[in-house]
Design a protein around this motif. Structure first.
Motif, PDB file in Angstrom:
ATOM      1  N   GLY A   3     -13.131  24.653 -31.671  1.00 43.30           N
ATOM      2  CA  GLY A   3     -13.143  23.416 -30.908  1.00 43.30           C
ATOM      3  C   GLY A   3     -11.790  22.747 -30.829  1.00 43.30           C
ATOM      4  O   GLY A   3     -11.424  22.171 -29.797  1.00 43.30           O
ATOM      5  N   SER A   4     -11.012  22.819 -31.903  1.00 43.28           N
ATOM      6  CA  SER A   4      -9.702  22.176 -31.906  1.00 43.28           C
ATOM      7  C   SER A   4      -8.679  22.953 -31.097  1.00 43.28           C
ATOM      8  O   SER A   4      -7.758  22.363 -30.526  1.00 43.28           O
ATOM      9  N   LEU A   5      -8.825  24.271 -31.032  1.00 44.96           N
ATOM     10  CA  LEU A   5      -7.885  25.095 -30.273  1.00 44.96           C
ATOM     11  C   LEU A   5      -8.252  25.201 -28.804  1.00 44.96           C
ATOM     12  O   LEU A   5      -7.517  25.781 -28.028  1.00 44.96           O
ATOM     13  N   LYS A   6      -9.399  24.652 -28.439  1.00 34.11           N
ATOM     14  CA  LYS A   6      -9.896  24.739 -27.067  1.00 34.11           C
ATOM     15  C   LYS A   6      -9.960  26.190 -26.607  1.00 34.11           C
ATOM     16  O   LYS A   6      -9.607  26.526 -25.479  1.00 34.11           O
ATOM     17  N   SER A   7     -10.387  27.064 -27.518  1.00 39.16           N
ATOM     18  CA  SER A   7     -10.439  28.483 -27.197  1.00 39.16           C
ATOM     19  C   SER A   7     -11.556  28.762 -26.208  1.00 39.16           C
ATOM     20  O   SER A   7     -12.511  27.995 -26.057  1.00 39.16           O
ATOM     21  N   THR A   8     -11.426  29.894 -25.535  1.00 36.21           N
ATOM     22  CA  THR A   8     -12.404  30.267 -24.527  1.00 36.21           C
ATOM     23  C   THR A   8     -13.631  30.884 -25.188  1.00 36.21           C
ATOM     24  O   THR A   8     -13.553  31.950 -25.798  1.00 36.21           O
ATOM     25  N   VAL A   9     -14.760  30.212 -25.087  1.00 32.71           N
ATOM     26  CA  VAL A   9     -16.033  30.735 -25.539  1.00 32.71           C
ATOM     27  C   VAL A   9     -17.045  30.475 -24.443  1.00 32.71           C
ATOM     28  O   VAL A   9     -16.763  29.776 -23.467  1.00 32.71           O
TER      29      VAL A   9
ATOM     30  N   SER B 147      -9.045   8.496 -37.268  1.00 34.76           N
ATOM     31  CA  SER B 147     -10.156   7.560 -37.345  1.00 34.76           C
ATOM     32  C   SER B 147     -11.313   8.241 -38.038  1.00 34.76           C
ATOM     33  O   SER B 147     -11.487   9.465 -37.948  1.00 34.76           O
ATOM     34  N   ILE B 148     -12.123   7.480 -38.720  1.00 32.63           N
ATOM     35  CA  ILE B 148     -13.288   8.070 -39.370  1.00 32.63           C
ATOM     36  C   ILE B 148     -14.314   8.529 -38.350  1.00 32.63           C
ATOM     37  O   ILE B 148     -15.233   9.269 -38.674  1.00 32.63           O
ATOM     38  N   TYR B 149     -14.148   8.116 -37.116  1.00 31.08           N
ATOM     39  CA  TYR B 149     -15.076   8.514 -36.065  1.00 31.08           C
ATOM     40  C   TYR B 149     -14.500   9.602 -35.174  1.00 31.08           C
ATOM     41  O   TYR B 149     -15.074   9.933 -34.152  1.00 31.08           O
ATOM     42  N   GLY B 150     -13.353  10.170 -35.530  1.00 28.05           N
ATOM     43  CA  GLY B 150     -12.732  11.189 -34.721  1.00 28.05           C
ATOM     44  C   GLY B 150     -12.013  10.580 -33.523  1.00 28.05           C
ATOM     45  O   GLY B 150     -12.067   9.379 -33.275  1.00 28.05           O
ATOM     46  N   THR B 151     -11.323  11.408 -32.754  1.00 26.79           N
ATOM     47  CA  THR B 151     -10.639  10.956 -31.542  1.00 26.79           C
ATOM     48  C   THR B 151     -11.466  11.337 -30.332  1.00 26.79           C
ATOM     49  O   THR B 151     -12.444  12.075 -30.417  1.00 26.79           O
ATOM     50  N   GLY B 152     -11.054  10.835 -29.187  1.00 29.23           N
ATOM     51  CA  GLY B 152     -11.834  11.081 -27.982  1.00 29.23           C
ATOM     52  C   GLY B 152     -11.871  12.533 -27.573  1.00 29.23           C
ATOM     53  O   GLY B 152     -12.788  12.950 -26.862  1.00 29.23           O
ATOM     54  N   GLU B 153     -10.871  13.332 -27.983  1.00 35.32           N
ATOM     55  CA  GLU B 153     -10.828  14.732 -27.593  1.00 35.32           C
ATOM     56  C   GLU B 153     -11.574  15.638 -28.568  1.00 35.32           C
ATOM     57  O   GLU B 153     -11.743  16.821 -28.283  1.00 35.32           O
ATOM     58  N   ASP B 154     -11.955  15.141 -29.705  1.00 34.82           N
ATOM     59  CA  ASP B 154     -12.655  15.970 -30.683  1.00 34.82           C
ATOM     60  C   ASP B 154     -14.038  16.346 -30.172  1.00 34.82           C
ATOM     61  O   ASP B 154     -14.736  15.536 -29.562  1.00 34.82           O
TER      62      ASP B 154
ATOM     63  N   TRP C 241     -19.324  26.865 -39.832  1.00 31.86           N
ATOM     64  CA  TRP C 241     -19.006  25.558 -39.264  1.00 31.86           C
ATOM     65  C   TRP C 241     -17.488  25.380 -39.167  1.00 31.86           C
ATOM     66  O   TRP C 241     -16.992  24.859 -38.166  1.00 31.86           O
ATOM     67  N   VAL C 242     -16.752  25.775 -40.197  1.00 30.67           N
ATOM     68  CA  VAL C 242     -15.294  25.639 -40.168  1.00 30.67           C
ATOM     69  C   VAL C 242     -14.707  26.465 -39.022  1.00 30.67           C
ATOM     70  O   VAL C 242     -13.774  26.026 -38.337  1.00 30.67           O
ATOM     71  N   GLY C 243     -15.255  27.654 -38.791  1.00 28.99           N
ATOM     72  CA  GLY C 243     -14.795  28.448 -37.657  1.00 28.99           C
ATOM     73  C   GLY C 243     -15.076  27.758 -36.336  1.00 28.99           C
ATOM     74  O   GLY C 243     -14.258  27.793 -35.416  1.00 28.99           O
ATOM     75  N   GLY C 244     -16.236  27.098 -36.220  1.00 29.33           N
ATOM     76  CA  GLY C 244     -16.523  26.319 -35.014  1.00 29.33           C
ATOM     77  C   GLY C 244     -15.574  25.158 -34.848  1.00 29.33           C
ATOM     78  O   GLY C 244     -15.172  24.813 -33.726  1.00 29.33           O
TER      79      GLY C 244
END
Length: 542
Positions: free
Chosen positions: A512-518, A111-118, A505-508
């Motif tokens: 965010g997509s990997l749900k990594s621990t930060v 979706s152009i608005y992203g998904t709910g998990e993004d 930004w790409v690293g962020g």
């Protein structure tokens, strides 16, 4: 021929993409959904001796059925259940009936608005704010910062009466010239903090509701932070996001480490040449070595100031074809200077002479004219100056920028002294502070990020200056053995895939997509304080 595909009621599908695959048909026909687990008739035109496959997918199960149809004229009905597959009209036509476990997960609905998990990824800079959804390869929007009154602004009247002052509402945009959102010494007075809070709230609300078109209450935030971001500014951004927009949580991630992750490496020396300052941070095994960070104010703003000085001194303005005069100060606006800097400047090669072989030293304006103008082959540019008044634009003249100014304005980045280190001096001082066993891995993995590094020929000139400093500067004599190991990550593998000014930004987005621990702080646990490497981390926020 038409085919009816029905799913048994005892088999619960959350998502049921039921599709026809024709062996000699290039297209892909999807069945239209009639209700949950039921599909309407879908007409197809199979050719002679074609194979028809029907696939139904759930989260954990894939049901498939294939059969030959030499010349079917009657309708075909397929019943799919969790235990068996029943195919009509003739059992002899059935080739395979399988019940297998799904290996590939269901495709995410785009979706152009992203998904709910993004998650929402924000990179807040002094001149631009980059925003977008996690999992994407570039920010959706890069929003520039403009100067303007947050409470009211001037509204032009196109009927010719001039205009009027109007209060700002939800759909109101800031008008004014290009400006900086904050300074490094932000928060000197309470009035300054209040004004910055209003601006930050305005821009972030505009990003959410005008650009990203998403509800901030439903999405977590990944904030790309510079290690030298003022703590008051960090707290102010968190206050806007939690109290004004009510986001669920904020994850803080260091921008230098995020940029390094985009190259697939975890060890490197990241040089961030932005607008307010240039910072150099070593990172080893994905661990930022904060005590060894070095900074210098020679960055984008210093370049803009040098460009403005040279244009005023050596540039001219053509008002009429035969009339040239000095450039009035009102025409060299921040917007004009930023446009010239990003479109026409480049970095010249290092000049080798008896006077400059030892180091790059600051030179006066007259000396620059004598030193650079005779040997420069860059062409002059003619830049049209257009002013807007009462909603109308008119061209005031043409600005002539000498070619040698375009080529040598960036010399300010390589001219350092005891008070302000050059970009090269800052880099080598950082290497000098790191442990000896880490110097070679870091020197062979230099990553350049930030908008200023996009200037053409920046990296080759930086390499020349590094080699000259290692050869002539006595302060870096212990680093002379690294001359053969200086290398850049952009020259290796997929280093040039992402743009330098968007790497953080790409690293962020990746984090965010990997749900990594930060380091993450939830809205329920927010008490006005945020974790920072300069203070003790908040244990409740981790």
């Amino acid at each position: 021929m038409s085919v009816v595909c029905r799913i048994a009621k005892n088999f619960d599908f959350k998502v049921i993409p039921c599709k026809f695959y024709m062996q000699d048909f290039s297209g892909l026909t999807n069945l239209e959904t009639e209700s949950r687990g039921s599909f309407t008739n879908q007409s197809i035109a199979p050719s002679y001796k074609s194979t028809l496959s029907i696939v139904a997918m759930s989260e954990n199960t894939v049901l498939t059925s294939s059969f030959n149809q030499p010349s079917l004229s009657a309708d075909t009905s397929v019943n799919l259940t969790s235990q068996s597959l029943d195919l009509s009209p003739a059992p002899s036509t059935l080739l395979t009936t399988t019940l297998v476990q799904a290996v590939v997960p269901l495709p995410r609905r785009h979706s152009i608005y992203g998904t709910g998990e993004d998650r929402i990824v924000l990179d807040v800079g002094s001149l631009y704010i980059k925003a977008g959804f996690s999992g994407e390869s570039r920010p959706r929007h890069v929003v520039p910062i403009f100067a303007g009154n947050m409470k009211a602004h001037w509204e032009p009247d196109l009927t010719g009466s001039g205009g009027f002052q109007r209060d700002c509402g939800e759909g109101c945009r800031i008008i004014g010239g290009f400006s900086e959102l904050f300074e490094l010494n932000v928060g000197r007075t309470s009035e300054e903090l209040e004004s910055l809070y209003d601006k930050m709230a305005h821009y972030l609300r505009e990003i959410y509701f005008r650009y990203l078109l998403t509800d901030p209450k439903q999405r977590k935030v990944v904030l790309c932070e510079s290690p030298m971001m003022p703590l008051k500014l960090k707290q102010l951004i968190a206050k806007v996001l939690f109290e004004n927009l009510q986001v669920p949580s904020i994850s803080f991630a260091p921008s230098h480490m995020l940029a390094l992750l985009t190259t697939g490496c975890t060890t490197g020396l990241v040089v961030d040449c932005g607008h307010l300052e240039t910072s150099v941070m070593p990172t080893f095994s994905a661990r930022p070595l904060n005590p060894f960070i070095r900074t210098t104010p020679l960055a984008g703003r210093a370049l803009t100031q040098r460009l403005e000085t040279l244009i005023r001194r050596f540039g001219t303005m053509i008002v009429h074809p035969t009339n040239e005069r000095a450039i009035p100060s009102k025409y060299l606006t921040p917007t004009v200077l930023e446009d010239i800097k990003t479109r026409f400047l480049f970095v010249g090669q290092m000049m080798v002479s008896a006077e400059s072989i030892s180091s790059a030293e600051k030179t006066s304006e007259e000396d620059q004219l004598k030193k650079y103008a005779p040997v420069s082959s860059a062409t002059d540019i003619h830049y049209p100056i257009t002013l807007s008044k009462n909603g109308r634009e008119r061209q005031m003249g043409t600005l002539v920028v000498p070619g040698w100014v375009r080529e040598r304005a960036a010399e300010v980045l390589f001219e350092g002294d005891e008070d302000e280190s050059s970009v090269v001096g800052c880099l080598l001082e950082c290497l000098l502070k790191t442990p000896i066993q880490l110097r070679q891995p870091l020197a062979s993995s230099i990553l350049l990020i930030g908008g200023i590094t996009l200037l053409p020929n920046f990296q080759p000139r930086l390499h020349q200056e590094i080699l000259r400093a290692l050869h002539t500067d006595g302060r870096f004599r212990t680093l002379s053995g690294l001359r053969e190991h200086i290398a850049y990550l952009e020259d290796k593998g997929s280093g040039k895939v992402f743009v330098a000014n968007s790497r953080a930004w790409v690293g962020g987005s990746l984090i965010g997509s990997l749900k990594s621990t930060v380091v993450e702080i939830a809205r329920e646990k927010y008490s006005g304080k945020v974790p920072d490497w300069t203070t003790e981390n908040i244990s409740e926020a981790i």
